[in-house]
Each structure stands twice: as C-alpha cells, then as structure tokens.
Design a protein around this motif. Structure first.
Motif, short mmCIF file in Angstrom:
data_model
loop_
_atom_site.label_atom_id
_atom_site.label_comp_id
_atom_site.label_asym_id
_atom_site.label_seq_id
_atom_site.Cartn_x
_atom_site.Cartn_y
_atom_site.Cartn_z
N ASP A 299 0.85 -1.20 0.00
CA ASP A 299 0.00 0.00 0.00
C ASP A 299 0.88 1.24 0.00
OD1 ASP A 299 -2.54 0.98 -0.21
OD2 ASP A 299 -2.92 1.06 1.93
N TYR A 300 1.64 1.36 -1.05
CA TYR A 300 2.70 2.33 -1.22
C TYR A 300 2.16 3.75 -1.24
CZ TYR A 300 6.70 4.30 -3.87
OH TYR A 300 7.76 5.04 -4.31
N GLU A 301 2.60 4.57 -0.29
CA GLU A 301 2.27 5.99 -0.21
C GLU A 301 0.76 6.27 -0.17
OE1 GLU A 301 5.91 8.68 -1.69
OE2 GLU A 301 4.38 8.32 -3.19
N SER A 332 5.02 8.67 6.05
CA SER A 332 4.18 9.57 6.83
C SER A 332 4.88 10.07 8.09
CB SER A 332 2.87 8.88 7.22
OG SER A 332 3.13 7.65 7.87
N LEU A 333 5.84 9.32 8.62
CA LEU A 333 6.60 9.77 9.78
C LEU A 333 8.03 10.08 9.33
CD1 LEU A 333 5.20 7.45 12.60
CD2 LEU A 333 4.69 9.85 12.16
N PHE A 334 8.90 9.07 9.30
CA PHE A 334 10.24 9.28 8.74
C PHE A 334 10.83 7.91 8.41
CE2 PHE A 334 10.33 9.45 13.37
CZ PHE A 334 11.28 8.50 13.71
N GLY A 417 1.07 11.01 -4.41
CA GLY A 417 2.41 10.55 -4.13
C GLY A 417 3.32 11.72 -3.80
N SER A 418 4.61 11.46 -3.74
CA SER A 418 5.56 12.52 -3.39
C SER A 418 6.65 12.67 -4.44
CB SER A 418 6.20 12.22 -2.03
OG SER A 418 6.90 10.99 -2.06
N SER A 419 6.35 12.29 -5.69
CA SER A 419 7.35 12.40 -6.75
C SER A 419 6.67 12.46 -8.11
CB SER A 419 8.33 11.23 -6.69
OG SER A 419 7.65 10.01 -6.97
N PHE A 420 7.44 12.83 -9.12
CA PHE A 420 7.03 12.78 -10.52
C PHE A 420 7.93 11.80 -11.26
CE2 PHE A 420 4.95 16.70 -9.44
CZ PHE A 420 3.90 16.83 -10.35
N TRP A 421 7.33 11.05 -12.16
CA TRP A 421 8.07 10.11 -13.01
C TRP A 421 8.14 10.74 -14.40
CZ3 TRP A 421 11.27 6.30 -12.51
CH2 TRP A 421 11.44 5.32 -13.50
N ILE A 422 9.36 11.02 -14.87
CA ILE A 422 9.56 11.82 -16.07
C ILE A 422 10.18 10.99 -17.19
CG2 ILE A 422 10.62 13.90 -17.03
CD1 ILE A 422 8.56 14.43 -14.85
N ASP A 423 9.60 11.11 -18.37
CA ASP A 423 10.16 10.51 -19.58
C ASP A 423 10.96 11.60 -20.29
OD1 ASP A 423 10.77 9.34 -21.98
OD2 ASP A 423 8.71 8.71 -22.47
N ALA A 424 12.29 11.47 -20.29
CA ALA A 424 13.16 12.49 -20.85
C ALA A 424 13.22 12.44 -22.37
CB ALA A 424 14.57 12.36 -20.27
#
Length: 492
Positions: A299-301, A332-334, A417-424
């Motif tokens: 249950d990722y993020e 959620s914590l660290f 989520g806490s990121s972006f997945w980028i196709d360069a």
C-alpha cells in the motif's frame, strides 16, 4: 592526585549544552584512563572560572556524573574519580594487523552485494536542489510531540513493555492503534491475530516472498517496480514475470496463465505513481479467487495526499482472504523509523510471526510504544495534515514548472504521491544526466534501476519533492530542462 584545571577546555564546535560538554570532558578523561581512580576534580568554582561558564553548570554536570558512578562526592573535600568508574580495556594490540589467510571468494556461499540500487550522493542535503525521493523534511515533522511520546514510553510505568524480550509478540498498544485507527482509513477490518508489526515495508515484502514462494512457483511483479522487490523475488529462485504497467498500473488481463503470487502497488504504483482504477482492482481480486493465487498489496504511499478521494485498498475489497496487505510509516513519519505492518489471514500471519522471530524476534519495544502514543494521541493526524498542505503546494509548483519547460504533457495520471516520473525522451541517458546535474546543484534519480530491462529505463528519471522547498522547485526544474536541451534529446 589532583587533575589540573587546564585539562579542560571548551571548543567552539562542541555539541550539546555547556553542562553536557562538561560532563563529556570528564567522562572522556576517565574512559581514556587520563583521569585515574581516586583523582580529585577541580572545584566547581575553579572550573567554572576557567571555562567561562556558571558554577551551577559545572555543579549539575558533576552531580550527574556522581549519579552515573563516574565520580564520588566526599563532602567538603570535593569530587573524585570513582573507584568503580567505567574504564578503557587495558590490553595490547599488535602494531600492525595480520593479513587474513581466508579466501573469501571461495568461503562466501551467497552474494548480496554488487546489485544495482537507487544511488544518490550521501551529502545530498548539501545540494541546493535535492529532488530526492522518500526522505523526511525536518520542517514538517512534529519533533516536540514525538519527543514527548518517546519520554512517556521510557517512563518507569512502561519499563516492561519497552525493555523485555517479547519473543514473537508485538506491542499490544501499537497493534490496537493500527487496528482501530490506521486500517479503517483503508477500509480494512482485521482482528489483532491478523496483524503483525514489521521493520518497514521491505521487511514485510521479504517475509511474504519467503513464505509464499519456492523454486517451483511463479511470481508476477510490475515493470518498472521497486528495485528491492525484484531482488527479493530473485533470491527465492522462483520464476518471475515482469508485466509492464500503463496509466492504470498493473492490468489484470495481462497475467500469465500460471501465477502463484502477484505483487502490486495499487495505491501509487512504484515508481510511476499511477493509481489502479477500482474496476481493475475488482478484476484482479476476482481472478485471484477463481485461479487461486495470492495478491501481495504494497500500500505504497497511500497516506500521501491525492487530488481525488483515495480508492479502497485491495484488502478492503477482498472477501476470500487472497490479499496480503503491507503498510508502512516510513513516508508519513520518517524513513529511519523502519516500522510497518502486515495484515492477512491468521494462517499467513502465524508463519510470518515465526519467521520474524527467527530473524529478529520483534521490532524494538521502545520504538513500538513511542509510535503507539504518537498515533493514538492524534499527533499522526496533525502530521498528515501538515504534510498534505506542504505537498500540495510543492506538487502544484512542480507540475507548473515541468509543463512550462515541456517536461510534462497531457493529463497527470499520477494524482498524488511525493514524486514525478519523467520521460526524458529518446536518446537520453538519465544516469549521465544525473551526473551532469550535480555540477548544477541538482540531485535526481535515474530510472534504469527500476526496470527489468535496464536499457529500456535509461530515458526515465524520478523527481521527489518531499525534501525540497517549494520556492526552489522552479529554478531546479529550469536547470534540468537546460541540461536536457544541451543533450539534444527528442522529447516524448
């Protein structure tokens, strides 16, 4: 013997309070055998004058050292090094180390090193634009209440709960909080016998693989996926099948005819962050019931805010007991907390509990009790709300900057989520890009490590925003875009 006052001095970069520094100087002198047993310490007045601090500071340090049996007080005579104070072991070491005669290339039966991992500079915090995934932002964490909960867990009333070897058992307070406070957020109802506390999600995934897989079984995982997940499966020597994900994550219709276990990150796919639609979740559970395979749901993020209402977890939709649910408090914590949980039928939890006991007994009691108080007293909810506000700002800032520089097109299927997945784009090696960006003060994460076919992932990279201030995001993205322009890449 009297210890001269000149033996003590404060340094500008000394750590801790003045009282702690004085205490540390005395302890170090005793432990290094510089101050022998019975030696008399300078008076508190004389030492305070020498160090340029208050007399009460020195007195309190001396009093604390008496309580710790480093010093003894002899009335008006002063303070002396205790006869029973801890001492540095007295033994002779050889002048030079003897070269080993062991041939470790032959002695090692199983190798765990050498595999590719997500790499980042160890001093990534020193870079002005750290787009690093999964690290905590100290400005968002509730230090005060975590410290208060830790002190409460260390109180005499909690001594047995936090210090005894509980063998294979968990802290009942933490299990209760997970059962009544955390799982209902995911629509999950479970009894205490169906919950096991783990050392984070990775530990839970490893136990699931060890219990469910053999050399004769088939495991399906997503592609791209969490790199350690793939390595865990490889260690079981099972047959692995990597299924490409799309804007809806794993597609159940692409499952092979034979499968024993499916590993999926339905909430936010790792690393693309896309969310599996409810109809796919239903279909996956239906196939598991019909064909008899097990689903391991990381249950990722789930706790990271979405732009839409969160979908129910696979475990909440499961009526046949086919889902093993993995949760974690790392995001959620660290991440250094290393605390998570497994939720599954009792038959599985019984085996997981025995496996965990064989390896590490149970997670540290003090950590479990501290987390139980932090979660149960409402501090966790405040923490999530604070993170949600900050992450929404950062995500919006990054979305705008990426689109302004042509690095993000069309709808954003990764709603949270806490990121972006980028196709360069074609022709870009994001590993080389990451190395070049370090010279610009920018830290990114190349994408090839997430793919079963490494070359196929060279054009992708991940940008996390959990640890970067929103005000720095636009300039960081501009520098990334400038490097991509220099590479002459073909944008997707």
């Amino acid at each position: 013997m009297a210890i001269p006052v000149e033996a003590f001095f404060l340094t500008p970069d000394g750590e801790g309070t003045l009282q702690q520094q004085v205490r540390g100087m005395v302890m170090q002198g005793i432990l290094s055998n510089l101050f022998p047993a019975g030696a008399r310490l300078p008076s508190s007045r004389k030492l305070a004058e020498h160090l340029g601090t208050s007399r009460i500071t020195v007195t309190l340090a001396y009093t604390d050292l008496v309580a710790s049996d480093y010093l003894v007080s002899r009335g008006r005579s002063g303070y002396f090094v205790s006869e029973s104070a801890p001492r540095k072991p007295e033994f002779q070491l050889p002048a030079t180390s003897v070269a080993t005669a062991t041939d470790w290339s032959r002695a090692i039966g199983s190798r765990f090193s050498g595999s590719e991992i997500v790499t980042r500079p160890r001093n990534w915090r020193d870079y002005p634009y750290p787009f690093i995934y999964g690290q905590a932002d100290a400005r968002l964490f509730d230090h005060h209440n975590w410290r208060a909960c830790a002190l409460r867990a260390l109180s005499p009333r909690e001594f047995e709960a936090t210090t005894l070897d509980q063998y294979d058992q968990d802290d009942p307070k933490l299990v209760d909080v997970v059962q009544r406070h955390i799982l209902p957020r995911r629509g999950i109802r479970a009894r205490p016998e169906q919950i096991l506390i783990t050392m984070g999600a990775q530990n839970a995934l490893w136990m699931a693989a060890e219990i469910l897989l053999t050399q004769r079984r088939v495991a399906v995982h997503e592609n791209p996926c969490y790199p350690e997940q793939r390595k865990i499966l490889e260690r079981t020597r099972c047959t692995t099948v990597a299924l490409d994900v799309d804007e809806g994550g794993l597609d159940p219709e692409t499952l092979p005819d034979r499968v024993d276990v499916v590993f999926t990150t339905a909430s936010h796919q790792c690393p693309t962050n896309v969310t599996m639609p409810v109809d796919r979740r239903r279909r996956l559970i239906e196939l598991a019931a019909r064909r008899g395979f097990v689903i391991v749901e990381d249950d990722y993020e789930f706790e990271i805010p979405d732009t839409a209402a969160p979908a129910p977890s696979l475990k909440a939709m499961d009526r046949g007991g086919a889902v093993v649910h993995v949760g974690s408090f790392s995001k959620s914590l660290f991440p250094g907390l290393r605390l998570g949980y497994l939720v599954a039928d009792e038959a599985f939890i019984r085996e997981a509990r025995s496996l965990r006991a064989l390896i590490l007994r149970h997670p540290p009691g003090h950590i479990q009790r501290t987390a139980a108080y932090f979660l149960g007293l409402g501090h966790y909810d405040s923490q999530l709300n604070r993170m949600a506000r900050a992450y929404r700002r950062r995500r919006a800032e990054m979305d705008a900057a990426l689109r302004a520089h042509g690095l993000l097109h069309g709808p954003d299927h990764a709603r949270g989520g806490s990121s972006f997945w980028i196709d360069a784009g074609e022709g870009v090696d994001t590993s080389a890009l990451a190395r070049n960006l370090l010279a610009d003060g920018v830290v990114t994460e190349p994408g090839s490590v997430f793919f079963s076919d490494r070359p196929a992932g060279r054009r992708f990279f991940r940008l996390g925003y959990s640890s970067i201030d929103s005000g720095k995001i636009p300039e960081g993205i501009r520098r990334i875009a400038a490097r991509l322009e220099q590479s002459g890449c073909t944008r997707p």
